[in-house]
Enzyme design. Sequence first.
Site, PDB file in Angstrom:
ATOM      1  N   LYS B  79       0.754  -1.165   0.063  1.00 51.11           N
ATOM      2  CA  LYS B  79      -0.038  -0.125   0.024  1.00 51.11           C
ATOM      3  C   LYS B  79       0.968   1.218  -0.020  1.00 51.11           C
ATOM      4  O   LYS B  79       1.887   1.261   0.648  1.00 51.11           O
ATOM      5  CB  LYS B  79      -0.900   0.191   1.133  1.00 51.11           C
ATOM      6  CG  LYS B  79      -1.860   0.989   1.212  1.00 51.11           C
ATOM      7  CD  LYS B  79      -2.897   1.061   2.416  1.00 51.11           C
ATOM      8  CE  LYS B  79      -3.979   1.924   2.455  1.00 51.11           C
ATOM      9  NZ  LYS B  79      -4.903   1.811   3.640  1.00 51.11           N
ATOM     10  N   SER B 154      -9.845   1.803   2.820  1.00 45.88           N
ATOM     11  CA  SER B 154      -8.890   2.636   1.869  1.00 45.88           C
ATOM     12  C   SER B 154      -7.777   1.797   1.360  1.00 45.88           C
ATOM     13  O   SER B 154      -6.935   2.194   0.247  1.00 45.88           O
ATOM     14  CB  SER B 154      -8.083   3.347   2.813  1.00 45.88           C
ATOM     15  OG  SER B 154      -7.323   3.054   3.702  1.00 45.88           O
ATOM     16  N   SER B 178     -10.113  -0.664   6.957  1.00 43.83           N
ATOM     17  CA  SER B 178      -9.396  -0.595   5.656  1.00 43.83           C
ATOM     18  C   SER B 178      -8.881  -1.847   5.284  1.00 43.83           C
ATOM     19  O   SER B 178      -8.444  -1.795   4.095  1.00 43.83           O
ATOM     20  CB  SER B 178      -8.522   0.799   5.568  1.00 43.83           C
ATOM     21  OG  SER B 178      -9.042   1.873   5.687  1.00 43.83           O
TER      22      SER B 178
END
EC number: 6.3.5.7
Lengths: 95, 485
Positions: B79, B154, B178
């Site tokens: 990420k 997210s 997330s």
Amino acid sequence: MKINKETVEKVAHLARLEVSEEEKDMFAHQLSDILDHAEKLNELDTEDIAPTAHALPIKNVFRKDEVRDSLDREAVLANAPEKDEGMFKVPQIVD
Amino acid sequence: MELYQLTAHQLHEKLVNKEVTAREITESIYNRIEAVEEDVKAYITLTKEDALKQADKVDEKIANGEEIGPLAGIPIAIKDNMSTEGVKTTCASKILHNYKPPYDATVIKKLSAEDYIMVGKTNMDEFAMGSSNENSGFYPTANPWDLTRVPGGSSGGSAAAVAAGEAIISLGSDTGGSIRQPAAFCGVVGMKPTYGLVSRYGLVAFASSLDQIGPFSKDITDCAIALNYIAGHDEFDSTSANREVPDYTASLNKDITGMKIGVPSEYFGDGIDQEVKDAVWTAIKKLEELGAEYEEVSLPHTEYALSAYYLIAPAEASSNLARYDGVRYGLRSEEVKGLVDMYKKTRQEGFGDEVKRRIMLGTYALSSGYYDAYYKKAQKVRTLVKQDFDRAFEKYDVLISPTTPTTSFKAGAKKDPLEMYLSDICTIPINLAGIPALSMPCGLDSNGLPIGLQIMGNHFGEEKILQIAHAFEQATDFHKKRASL
């Protein structure tokens, strides 16, 4: 509505954000909605409840007081939008 | 079957048996990216050249007869809020569009020591704020199961990368769901470990008392393997737990007979889709068949968790994001009149609406006169939420619920921020309490979209979660279903 445009302006200044007229209206409306939802918390009596800042018990963490290498000056400055003579450069602060 | 469709443990076996090379595995992933990335948009940055070099190093080790670990030669996506030395780390924000960290996050160091292969940095909601991946400052990611729908947020890019075969494993971060919410939407396994189990050093901070790094994978075994290598004490993170890390793969094949499951009734309320409830109940009955016992339980403060979260997380965010001032890194606005004007204009140009909204909300909640009414009140409610879990875990080994109230929704469907925040209603209480939880596939809805099963454990109870998750996985086929992309 809890939050009016003036409050948005004040909070935006505290947060160092420039907001347009359109954003002031939008945030006033949206923040009011969210804070209205947060009113739900007042249903609970928390007088004798201790606040939790961390889910696990934490204590001060110390390491040995040893000198270690820090990042190289060039590496630290590599991402700077503006630099001069090995330092970060910012606009004039005092008139 | 193509190499990109396999799991890390299957690929590891092939590598040590010299059936494939790390270069072949890596090329398979990049060929897949070439084929589907235009539609999925899971990545912000790809690191193909370095990945192939790294693959060759692993192949050389194998050729020299050196022993390799389970993650050596395995393509893993990261990420884009984890610092990677010399590789752009943007947090999907215009304000960090050109930032290249001078150091690696601890999780990256740990994976590098295992000779993993970094595929690239994945797309996300800006600064990890969002539930759909539509808040990326660059472009949205699509759900590989249905490109008109969101992958969740997210960590949507990390979830979509694994679901689409563009990575074997990925890392995400979870502040209010997330990792688990996008895992549920994309039909993969996603785990948020206990707060403090995985170092946050080098993770760009959103809400420091809630953030935790965790893995996405195709199955539970890969999840346990990844956790083995990212968990552990780190002196660079003062909130890192100083305790021994067990071998999480050792708990996978243990019998679950007699394990006690609590089913919190508040997670099956009106806002939860009937198809989601049915799939989760079917899973609970399956676990009962396998020898576990279940009982309904009440966590009475669940309904207050969302409100508490949306005061605490923005408050911490408003403080953490003060560092983006255009001085040391990232964007700086031009044509400014003095320092304060530079701060304001830089932040205006650099942050998207959701980030600004949360900074404003957090600044308000922390400001003089409102601190007690909002922030302190929320922290007290957090105590009550945590106490609910503490009481439940005195009696139960794990708790089971849906991961999300619905399956993936259409892109653009949720325009109101408050409506979007409700997407995380089943995952948020877990972050407030700091407990671990995992999402795994447990069914498909009538649109053919994945449904997520959430398994929660007590602090540092990852082994029990993985044990019961693995038992469910072995008895079902949901983990074998793939997006038909």
